[in-house]
Design a protein around this motif. Sequence first.
Motif, PDB file in Angstrom:
ATOM      1  N   ALA A  82       1.809   0.904   5.427  1.00  0.00           N
ATOM      2  CA  ALA A  82       2.670   2.028   5.831  1.00  0.00           C
ATOM      3  C   ALA A  82       4.031   1.524   6.307  1.00  0.00           C
ATOM      4  N   ASP A  83       4.025   0.475   7.133  1.00  0.00           N
ATOM      5  CA  ASP A  83       5.292  -0.079   7.623  1.00  0.00           C
ATOM      6  C   ASP A  83       6.086  -0.739   6.508  1.00  0.00           C
ATOM      7  N   LEU A  84       5.391  -1.367   5.569  1.00  0.00           N
ATOM      8  CA  LEU A  84       6.062  -1.960   4.413  1.00  0.00           C
ATOM      9  C   LEU A  84       6.756  -0.865   3.609  1.00  0.00           C
ATOM     10  N   ALA A  85       6.062   0.230   3.387  1.00  0.00           N
ATOM     11  CA  ALA A  85       6.638   1.350   2.637  1.00  0.00           C
ATOM     12  C   ALA A  85       7.885   1.894   3.331  1.00  0.00           C
ATOM     13  N   VAL A  86       7.821   2.025   4.660  1.00  0.00           N
ATOM     14  CA  VAL A  86       8.979   2.515   5.419  1.00  0.00           C
ATOM     15  C   VAL A  86      10.150   1.541   5.275  1.00  0.00           C
ATOM     16  N   ALA A  87       9.879   0.245   5.404  1.00  0.00           N
ATOM     17  CA  ALA A  87      10.945  -0.764   5.292  1.00  0.00           C
ATOM     18  C   ALA A  87      11.592  -0.747   3.909  1.00  0.00           C
ATOM     19  N   LEU A  88      10.821  -0.389   2.902  1.00  0.00           N
ATOM     20  CA  LEU A  88      11.328  -0.375   1.532  1.00  0.00           C
ATOM     21  C   LEU A  88      11.834   0.999   1.105  1.00  0.00           C
ATOM     22  N   ASP A  89      11.567   2.020   1.932  1.00  0.00           N
ATOM     23  CA  ASP A  89      11.917   3.406   1.626  1.00  0.00           C
ATOM     24  C   ASP A  89      11.253   3.866   0.320  1.00  0.00           C
ATOM     25  N   ILE A  90       9.954   3.557   0.225  1.00  0.00           N
ATOM     26  CA  ILE A  90       9.161   3.998  -0.924  1.00  0.00           C
ATOM     27  C   ILE A  90       7.850   4.580  -0.403  1.00  0.00           C
ATOM     28  N   ALA A  91       7.116   5.226  -1.278  1.00  0.00           N
ATOM     29  CA  ALA A  91       5.825   5.821  -0.899  1.00  0.00           C
ATOM     30  C   ALA A  91       4.812   4.720  -0.606  1.00  0.00           C
ATOM     31  N   PRO A  92       3.904   4.949   0.356  1.00  0.00           N
ATOM     32  CA  PRO A  92       2.860   3.955   0.644  1.00  0.00           C
ATOM     33  C   PRO A  92       2.029   3.587  -0.591  1.00  0.00           C
TER      34      PRO A  92
END
Length: 169
Positions: free
Chosen positions: A38-48
């Motif tokens: 989830a945090d990776l997705a937020v950092a990348l601005d993409i869906a989980p």
Amino acid sequence: MSDAKAAAGPKDLRPIELDEIDQRIVAILQREGRITNADLAVALDIAPSTAHARTRSLVERGVITGFHASVDHRRLGRGLQAIIGVTLRGGTRHDSIVRFADEVRVLPQVVQLFFLGGTDDFMVHIAVADSSEVRQFVVDNLSTQPFVASTRTSLIFEYHRNAVAAGFS
């Protein structure tokens, strides 16, 4: 072994093309291997789901080979680290090189093992309690091997690991 992992094995050394998102995933995971999806997705601005699929693809293609804990060896009573250069005897056969690597890399003192081209054939990075354990390691595990010609030991005073390798930022 999966087909993807077999295809990306040591015989296949072709570079794998990564787009910007894959490069960013690799960079983030090198810095923070325990980041949640989830945090990776937020950092990348993409869906989980996209972050998960992209990370899984990087693993399957052999770009990401594992997730590792960074260990403070001092807290384990192994505060002295050393790099030992090992030169094998001339004419050492492939089997001896493989056997040496297989026997040494599984020893509990070994942090890393490098097979090299150059003056030394191997560099062995160890972590032990004190200088007497460095000596004991060299005597018991290296000097007694019939195909080892010489060793050179250097103590590590300080160690800095780059958070990002392979040129990604």
